[in-house]
Design a protein around this motif. Structure first.
Motif, PDB file in Angstrom:
ATOM      1  N   ASN A  23       0.403  54.596 -18.103  1.00 50.19           N
ATOM      2  CA  ASN A  23      -1.047  54.471 -17.903  1.00 50.19           C
ATOM      3  C   ASN A  23      -1.411  54.420 -16.421  1.00 50.19           C
ATOM      4  OD1 ASN A  23      -1.649  54.523 -20.626  1.00 50.19           O
ATOM      5  ND2 ASN A  23      -1.592  52.310 -20.858  1.00 50.19           N
ATOM      6  N   SER A  24      -0.617  53.709 -15.627  1.00 53.76           N
ATOM      7  CA  SER A  24      -0.875  53.640 -14.186  1.00 53.76           C
ATOM      8  C   SER A  24      -0.714  55.016 -13.546  1.00 53.76           C
ATOM      9  CB  SER A  24       0.090  52.652 -13.524  1.00 53.76           C
ATOM     10  OG  SER A  24      -0.200  51.323 -13.861  1.00 53.76           O
ATOM     11  N   ARG A  26      -0.857  57.947 -14.863  1.00 55.10           N
ATOM     12  CA  ARG A  26      -1.874  58.904 -15.311  1.00 55.10           C
ATOM     13  C   ARG A  26      -3.102  58.839 -14.399  1.00 55.10           C
ATOM     14  NH1 ARG A  26      -2.381  57.239 -20.283  1.00 55.10           N
ATOM     15  NH2 ARG A  26      -1.051  58.768 -21.318  1.00 55.10           N
ATOM     16  N   ASN A  27      -3.502  57.629 -14.026  1.00 55.97           N
ATOM     17  CA  ASN A  27      -4.647  57.475 -13.132  1.00 55.97           C
ATOM     18  C   ASN A  27      -4.346  58.000 -11.738  1.00 55.97           C
ATOM     19  OD1 ASN A  27      -6.473  56.428 -14.930  1.00 55.97           O
ATOM     20  ND2 ASN A  27      -6.183  54.299 -14.339  1.00 55.97           N
ATOM     21  N   GLU A  30      -4.473  61.715 -11.798  1.00 59.79           N
ATOM     22  CA  GLU A  30      -5.847  62.203 -11.937  1.00 59.79           C
ATOM     23  C   GLU A  30      -6.646  62.054 -10.644  1.00 59.79           C
ATOM     24  OE1 GLU A  30      -9.964  61.137 -14.392  1.00 59.79           O
ATOM     25  OE2 GLU A  30      -8.042  60.320 -15.086  1.00 59.79           O
ATOM     26  N   THR A 314      -3.864  50.873 -13.853  1.00 54.13           N
ATOM     27  CA  THR A 314      -4.557  51.214 -15.089  1.00 54.13           C
ATOM     28  C   THR A 314      -6.061  50.978 -14.905  1.00 54.13           C
ATOM     29  OG1 THR A 314      -4.458  48.999 -16.064  1.00 54.13           O
ATOM     30  CG2 THR A 314      -2.534  50.417 -16.376  1.00 54.13           C
ATOM     31  N   ASN A 315      -6.838  51.327 -15.919  1.00 53.49           N
ATOM     32  CA  ASN A 315      -8.289  51.149 -15.821  1.00 53.49           C
ATOM     33  C   ASN A 315      -8.707  49.689 -15.724  1.00 53.49           C
ATOM     34  OD1 ASN A 315      -8.743  53.922 -15.955  1.00 53.49           O
ATOM     35  ND2 ASN A 315      -8.810  53.931 -18.186  1.00 53.49           N
TER      36      ASN A 315
END
Length: 361
Positions: A23-24, A26-27, A30, A314-315
Motif C-alpha cells: 500500500n505504501s 503504490r502511493n 503513483e 499509505t493513505n
C-alpha cells in the motif's frame, strides 16, 4: 532536458508487514514526479523472490523474475527468463519490518554501491530492535518507559508477578523487532500473560515487557540530514473500542482513530517533542527520514516509544500528512527524499576504500 532518473521502488518483502508495504509503495509509485523520475517497480514475494512488475500490486509473482548482478562496478538487474538486463539510478526501499527495515536490504544495496533512500545498515538495525533502541535512547538522555527483556530460551522462566511488580498493571508485551503493532499485547491480568508471551515469541527470538503509559499517542516526522528538521507533532486519538493502537486500528478499521495534524499542544510541549525527536533520530544514526512515535502523559512527561526508519506512505499514514501540513506535498516529499539520498551518496564518494601500505600479499 535532463535525463530522467530511474527509481527502483522495492516493495512487498518477507515480513508480516508485507501488505502495508504494498500500500505504501503504490502511493509512492503513483505520486512520484514523472517529469523527473521514471519508476521501476520491483516486488519481493513473501518467499523472498524478486520480480519486475508493471506497477505496484499484491500479485507480485505475476511479474518477471529478476536477479541482481553482484558487481558494484556495474550493478544491474537481469530478467531471468529473457536474459534482458536493466539498470537503475537510485533505489527506494519501501519495505516495512523484517528483511526490509532491519538493515538486511540496506547492506545488499550498499555492497552494490547504489544510491538508496533512507537509513543505512547501522541505523536500520539499531532502530528495528526495540531493545537496543531503548538502551541507546536512554544512554543519550532521552526518556523511555521502564522495560525488561527476555530471550526465547528464557520463556518458561518469565514471571508475571515479577513483571507486574516492576512495571505495574497493565503492561505491554512486544516482539523485539517488528512494527505495525504485530506481536504486541496489552496485559491486564495474569490470565492474559501466557498468550501474550506466546504471541511475542511467535515472531521473534526476543521480547520485551514495558510500562504502559496512560496518555496521548503522538508522532513526529523527521526529514533531512546535517541537520535534520522535525515537523509539528501529530496525534492519534484512538477509539475506545481498542485497548491500544493495534494493527487493525492502524490499517483495517477506518473508524478506529481520529488523526489530528498538528496535535493540539502548547508551543513549549510541541517544541520539546520536536527537539527530542531530532535527538532520537541522530542517536540511532538515522538518515533522510524517519517517524518518531511518542507518548505524552497527564503530567506533561514525554516518552520515546520507537522509531520507524521507513514510515508508512499509505493513505492513512502520518509521515506524509505531517509534512503536508508544513506545506510539502506528497510528490515534493518524494522528490526531496530522492535528492537527499543522491546528495548523501555523492558526498560519500570522498571516503577512501583502499589503503596503501608496505604489506605484501
Amino acid at each position: 532536458m535532463a535525463k530522467k532518473k530511474k527509481v527502483a521502488i522495492l516493495y512487498g518483502g518477507r515480513s508480516v508487514e508485507h501488505a502495508v508495504s504494498v500500500n505504501s509503495a503504490r502511493n509512492i509509485f503513483e505520486f512520484l514526479d514523472k517529469s523527473k523520475f521514471e519508476p521501476v517497480a520491483i516486488g519481493i514475494s513473501k518467499g523472498g523472490q524478486w520480480f519486475l512488475t508493471e506497477g505496484v500490486g499484491k500479485d507480485i509473482e505475476k511479474g518477471k523474475a529478476v536477479s541482481l548482478t553482484l558487481n558494484p562496478a556495474k550493478p544491474s538487474f537481469t530478467v531471468i527468463k529473457s536474459g534482458d538486463k536493466f539498470t537503475v539510478d537510485i533505489l527506494f526501499p519501501v519495505l516495512h519490518g523484517t528483511d526490509g527495515e532491519d538493515g538486511s536490504i540496506q547492506g545488499l544495496i550498499k555492497a552494490m554501491d547504489l544510491p538508496m533512500v533512507g537509513t543505512g545498515v547501522l541505523g536500520s538495525s539499531l532502530s528495528m530492535n526495540k531493545i537496543v533502541a531503548k538502551r541507546l535512547l536512554r544512554e543519550a538522555g532521552l526518556p523511555v518507559t521502564d522495560f525488561l527483556t527476555f530471550r526465547y530460551d528464557e520463556k518458561d522462566k518469565i514471571s508475571f508477578n515479577a513483571l507486574s511488580k516492576k512495571l505495574g498493571l497493565p503492561f505491554m508485551v512486544k516482539s523485539a523487532s517488528l512494527g505495525s503493532s504485530v506481536g504486541v499485547t496489552k496485559v491486564k491480568t495474569k490470565k492474559d500473560f501466557k498468550a501474550a508471551v506466546e504471541e511475542a515469541f511467535k515472531y521473534d527470538d526476543e521480547m520485551l515487557a514495558e510500562e504502559y503509559i496512560t496518555g496521548r499517542e503522538l508522532e513526529c516526522a523527521v526529514l533531512g540530514n546535517n541537520p535534520p528538521e522535525a515537523s509539528l507533532p501529530g496525534e492519534i486519538v484512538i477509539s475506545k473500542n481498542y485497548e491500544f493502537y493495534t494493527f487493525d486500528a492502524k490499517y483495517v478499521d477506518p473508524d478506529a482513530v481520529r488523526i489530528d495534524v498538528p496535535a493540539k499542544l502548547s508551543k513549549p510541549v510541541a517544541e520539546k517533542i520536536r527537539k527530542a525527536s531530532v535527538k532520537a533520530f541522530e542517536a540511532l544514526h538515522c538518515l533522510d527520514f524517519s517517524r518518531i512515535d511518542l507518548f505524552l502523559d497527564k503530567k506533561g512527561n514525554i516518552y520515546i516509544n520507537e522509531i520507524n526508519t521507513i514510515p508508512g506512505f499509505t493513505n492513512s499514514s502520518m509521515f506524509p500528512m505531517m509534512w503536508k501540513e508544513r506545506g510539502i506535498s506528497f510528490p515534493d516529499l518524494i522528490t526531496r527524499l530522492l535528492n537527499l539520498a543522491q546528495e548523501r551518496y555523492d558526498r560519500g564518494k570522498r571516503i577512501e576504500r583502499d589503503f596503501q601500505s608496505a604489506l605484501k600479499f
